[in-house]
Enzyme design. Structure first.
Site, short mmCIF file in Angstrom:
data_model
loop_
_atom_site.label_atom_id
_atom_site.label_comp_id
_atom_site.label_asym_id
_atom_site.label_seq_id
_atom_site.Cartn_x
_atom_site.Cartn_y
_atom_site.Cartn_z
N GLY A 108 43.43 32.98 33.67
CA GLY A 108 44.89 32.98 33.49
C GLY A 108 45.29 32.92 32.03
O GLY A 108 46.22 33.62 31.60
N LYS A 118 45.98 44.91 41.99
CA LYS A 118 47.43 45.11 41.94
C LYS A 118 47.99 45.48 40.57
O LYS A 118 47.64 44.88 39.56
CB LYS A 118 48.12 43.81 42.36
CG LYS A 118 47.98 43.53 43.84
CD LYS A 118 48.76 42.29 44.16
CE LYS A 118 48.68 41.97 45.64
NZ LYS A 118 49.12 40.59 45.88
N GLY A 175 39.27 36.57 35.46
CA GLY A 175 38.67 36.36 36.78
C GLY A 175 37.56 37.27 37.23
O GLY A 175 36.39 37.07 36.91
N ARG A 221 30.87 26.74 32.07
CA ARG A 221 31.90 26.03 31.29
C ARG A 221 31.32 24.84 30.52
O ARG A 221 31.81 24.50 29.44
CB ARG A 221 33.01 25.56 32.23
CG ARG A 221 33.87 26.72 32.66
CD ARG A 221 34.91 26.31 33.64
NE ARG A 221 35.85 27.40 33.84
CZ ARG A 221 36.78 27.41 34.77
NH1 ARG A 221 36.91 26.39 35.59
NH2 ARG A 221 37.60 28.43 34.89
P1 AMP Z 1 42.35 41.39 40.57
O1 AMP Z 1 42.24 39.95 41.00
O2 AMP Z 1 43.71 41.95 40.63
O3 AMP Z 1 41.62 41.65 39.26
O4 AMP Z 1 41.58 42.21 41.68
C1 AMP Z 1 40.23 42.04 41.97
C2 AMP Z 1 40.00 42.52 43.35
O5 AMP Z 1 40.37 43.86 43.47
C3 AMP Z 1 38.54 42.44 43.78
O6 AMP Z 1 38.41 41.47 44.79
C4 AMP Z 1 38.25 43.84 44.32
O7 AMP Z 1 37.55 43.83 45.55
C5 AMP Z 1 39.63 44.42 44.52
N1 AMP Z 1 39.63 45.88 44.47
C6 AMP Z 1 39.18 46.66 43.49
N2 AMP Z 1 39.29 47.95 43.83
C7 AMP Z 1 39.83 48.00 45.08
C8 AMP Z 1 40.17 49.06 45.96
N3 AMP Z 1 39.97 50.32 45.63
N4 AMP Z 1 40.70 48.72 47.16
C9 AMP Z 1 40.87 47.44 47.49
N5 AMP Z 1 40.59 46.39 46.68
C10 AMP Z 1 40.06 46.67 45.49
#
Ligand code: AMP
Length: 395
Positions: free
Chosen positions: A376, A197, A353, A35
């Site tokens: 964000g 998610k 992120g 940054r």
């Molecule tokens: P996000 O913050 O929603 O972008 O999610 C990122 C997180 O998703 C990372 O910490 C990954 O470890 C997790 N992730 C990615 N694929 C999977 C999976 N198949 N099962 C569980 N966690 C996952």
């Protein structure tokens, strides 16, 4: 869109909102200086014009004045990166700060103390913003990471500068690169969304469906789509309350002519652990007791093909649990594909992120067109929202 290039800063004091909210270890060493490096071009341009810079930022989430969150901890590193010994003042408003600014000469830089030592900063207090505005002739916002917050230093302060306000080069580049993906894109456009998610990305998906030709859905969120279509996902993560939503997205995508690509196969594990037993299985038939933790070989190949025919790529979210070495391969393969496609002339933007962390960890940062600095803020722009920090400059 006024940027620093529209101003000559000779004998002017620029008050610049930077994002120096950097990670520190237990001994106050900065563990990632990205940054600070990102703010350098703006600072250098102003100094080269013959102006001076007053830098303001927050660091962490202090409750009132707390020495562990003092920006003095980063002073030496900032000086080293910019190549100029930066001065520091132990307040960000009031007589001390005003005096330090008055003494500032052309070519000099002053760093103010943490803005969030005052509650008024995050509350967007007008009086506090007015006090900050006394510390410069021209207001420059170069903090993309906080552009989605209507805080005093990111938004409210702008009203005190009328036509003497502009975007720094970092913020301008962030806006341009998102525009290149969402508005002035070259087709085919591919969005790759991964991570855990569906719920956290749903608004992004809804907004980009009108703008993309291909949508790759990977990582943990893919299982909600597979289960919704009747697949057996074993112990894989899933948002059961989003099954209908997943079907709606697939239907809408079809109606809009967007090709959706889900992983054909996955690396399934019998435990959420790097040492778990693994097998590659069809994503629609994951055995009971097993969970999908990475994209399988077929999936990687398919995603490679899609990425290689794309002219514009947006990537947000890993394809697996990349924090564990044994489940990082799908994410690494995707990074390699995007790097190869970028070398062939495609524009690639990585943001939000965890994909930024993955891109840095696996060494792809220099091989994609642009890596966004704001998690964000980037997601909100992809959701189609107007960011207050950007609007305040445009007004
Ligand atoms: P996000 O913050 O929603 O972008 O999610 C990122 C997180 O998703 C990372 O910490 C990954 O470890 C997790 N992730 C990615 N694929 C999977 C999976 N198949 N099962 C569980 N966690 C996952």
């Amino acid at each position: 869109m006024a940027t620093i290039n529209d101003f000559n800063f000779e004998n002017k004091k620029a008050i610049i909102r930077v994002d120096f909210n950097v990670p520190l270890d237990g001994e106050f060493n900065i563990t990632d200086t990205t940054r600070i490096e990102a703010a350098k071009p703006t600072i250098i341009k102003i100094l080269e014009d013959g102006g001076s810079c007053v830098l303001m930022s927050h660091l962490g989430r202090p409750k009132g004045v707390s020495p562990e969150f003092s920006l003095s901890h980063i002073l030496e590193t900032v000086s080293k990166i910019i190549g100029v010994q930066v001065k520091f003042v132990k307040d960000c408003i009031g007589s001390k700060a005003e005096e330090a600014v008055a003494q500032l000469k052309a070519g000099e830089i002053l760093l103010l103390e943490n803005l969030r030592f005052y509650d008024e900063e995050t509350k967007g207090d007008v009086k506090f913003a007015e006090s900050l505005s006394k510390l410069g002739d021209i207001y420059v916002n170069d903090a993309f990471g906080t552009a989605h917050r209507a805080h005093a230093s990111t938004t409210v302060i702008a009203q005190f500068f009328k036509d003497k306000k502009c975007f720094g080069s970092l913020l301008a580049k962030e806006i341009e690169s998102i525009k290149k993906v969402l508005e002035d894109s070259q087709k085919p456009v591919t969005a790759i969304l991964g991570g855990s998610k569906v719920s956290s990305k749903i608004t992004v998906i809804e907004n980009i469906l009108d703008k993309v030709d291909h949508l790759i859905i990977g990582g943990g969120m893919s299982f909600t789509f597979i289960k919704a279509q009747g697949g057996k996902i074993g112990n894989s993560i899933c948002e059961d309350d989003k099954l209908q939503l997943a079907l709606n997205i697939l239907k809408e995508a079809e109606e809009k002519g967007v090709q959706v690509h889900l992983p054909l196969d996955v690396v399934a594990a019998d435990d959420f652990s790097n040492d778990a037993n693994t097998q590659i299985v069809d994503i629609f038939n994951i055995p009971d007791g097993w969970e999908g933790l990475d994209a399988g070989l077929e999936a990687r190949k398919k995603f490679y093909d899609v990425v290689m025919q794309s002219k514009t790529i947006l990537w947000n979210g890993p394809l697996g649990v990349f924090e564990m070495e044994n489940f990082a391969k799908g994410t690494i393969a995707l990074g390699n594909s995007i790097a190869e496609s970028t070398a062939n002339g495609c524009f690639s933007l990585v943001g939000g992120g965890d994909s930024v962390a993955a891109v840095k960890q696996f060494g792809f940062a220099d091989k994609v067109s642009y890596v966004s600095t704001g998690g964000g803020a980037m997601l909100e722009m992809l959701e189609g929202k107007a960011l207050p920090g950007i609007e305040a400059i445009l007004k």
